[in-house]
Motif scaffolding. Structure first.
Motif, PDB file in Angstrom:
ATOM      1  N   PRO A   2       0.827  -1.194   0.000  1.00  0.00           N
ATOM      2  CA  PRO A   2       0.000   0.000   0.000  1.00  0.00           C
ATOM      3  C   PRO A   2       0.866   1.250   0.000  1.00  0.00           C
ATOM      4  CG  PRO A   2      -0.080  -1.076   2.136  1.00  0.00           C
ATOM      5  CD  PRO A   2       0.708  -1.961   1.220  1.00  0.00           C
ATOM      6  N   ASP A 128      -4.400  -3.814   6.108  1.00  0.00           N
ATOM      7  CA  ASP A 128      -4.178  -3.366   4.732  1.00  0.00           C
ATOM      8  C   ASP A 128      -3.506  -4.458   3.913  1.00  0.00           C
ATOM      9  OD1 ASP A 128      -4.955  -0.589   5.258  1.00  0.00           O
ATOM     10  OD2 ASP A 128      -3.093  -0.496   6.414  1.00  0.00           O
ATOM     11  N   VAL A 129      -2.690  -5.265   4.590  1.00  0.00           N
ATOM     12  CA  VAL A 129      -1.855  -6.279   3.945  1.00  0.00           C
ATOM     13  C   VAL A 129      -1.911  -7.545   4.783  1.00  0.00           C
ATOM     14  CG1 VAL A 129       0.516  -6.881   3.283  1.00  0.00           C
ATOM     15  CG2 VAL A 129      -0.244  -4.512   3.120  1.00  0.00           C
ATOM     16  N   ARG A 153      -7.682 -12.585  -0.449  1.00  0.00           N
ATOM     17  CA  ARG A 153      -7.749 -12.339  -1.897  1.00  0.00           C
ATOM     18  C   ARG A 153      -9.177 -12.063  -2.342  1.00  0.00           C
ATOM     19  NH1 ARG A 153      -3.181 -16.855  -3.578  1.00  0.00           N
ATOM     20  NH2 ARG A 153      -1.406 -15.435  -3.286  1.00  0.00           N
ATOM     21  N   SER A 158      -4.080  -6.947  -0.422  1.00  0.00           N
ATOM     22  CA  SER A 158      -2.719  -7.287  -0.812  1.00  0.00           C
ATOM     23  C   SER A 158      -2.258  -8.461   0.048  1.00  0.00           C
ATOM     24  CB  SER A 158      -1.814  -6.072  -0.594  1.00  0.00           C
ATOM     25  OG  SER A 158      -0.485  -6.405  -0.854  1.00  0.00           O
ATOM     26  N   ARG A 160       1.067 -10.932   0.766  1.00  0.00           N
ATOM     27  CA  ARG A 160       2.499 -11.139   0.569  1.00  0.00           C
ATOM     28  C   ARG A 160       2.854 -12.510   1.131  1.00  0.00           C
ATOM     29  NH1 ARG A 160       7.058  -6.695   1.499  1.00  0.00           N
ATOM     30  NH2 ARG A 160       8.806  -7.926   0.746  1.00  0.00           N
TER      31      ARG A 160
END
Length: 170
Positions: A2, A128-129, A153, A158, A160
């Motif tokens: 982000p 956020d992630v 998803r 996002s 990782r």
């Protein structure tokens, strides 16, 4: 990743949740620790980590967040969650929980796959992630890392994935 912005001179916090395999030992734990720290360094300053503090990836992540100067928030899936952790991991759980800025306690009593998935969904609500310490294989049971990745998803988050070369699932 982000985009972080400054608003009136204040860095907007990046909120990073974790999901990952449990039972990581020895060399795999060390490899995962290095990879997590490298990934989290990209979100500094202003890192806020969210974890359920399970043994394995969750505790490695939580310690890395704190060591890097980030803020830790914990989501506790159930009243009896700690009792379901391996005995050798409970002291680290207690220590990390004591260092958390905030603890969100879900209303489940028993530590079950349902409560674990609900806790993961609660983390995703605030993130956020998602950092997923994941070998890419299907979940071994409902609420496993693959399920959390799929939910993130589905939400358009996002994700990782971290699975260093040489890592082995316990």
């Amino acid at each position: 990743m982000p985009v972080r912005e400054h608003l009136d001179g204040v860095l907007i916090t990046v909120r990073v949740a974790v999901s990952g395999h449990r039972g990581l030992a020895g060399e795999t734990a060390a490899l995962v620790d290095r990879a997590i720290r490298e990934a989290l360094a990209e979100y500094l300053p202003g890192l806020r980590g969210l974890s359920c503090l399970a043994d394995g990836a969750d505790q490695i992540f939580a310690r890395a967040v704190l060591d890097l100067g980030g803020a830790l928030e914990v989501v506790i899936p159930a009243e009896r969650y700690r009792d379901g952790l391996p005995g050798e991991c409970r002291a680290a759980y207690d220590e990390l929980l004591g260092r958390a800025r905030r603890a969100h306690r879900l209303e489940f009593v028993e530590s079950t796959a349902e409560s674990h998935m609900a806790a993961s969904e609660r983390m995703l609500d605030d993130a956020d992630v998602l950092v997923a310490v994941w070998d890419g294989q299907p979940a071994r049971g409902h609420g496993g890392t693959a399920d959390v990745v799929a939910e993130a998803r589905r939400r358009g988050m996002s994700v990782r994935v971290i699975w260093p070369e040489g890592a082995r699932r316990g």
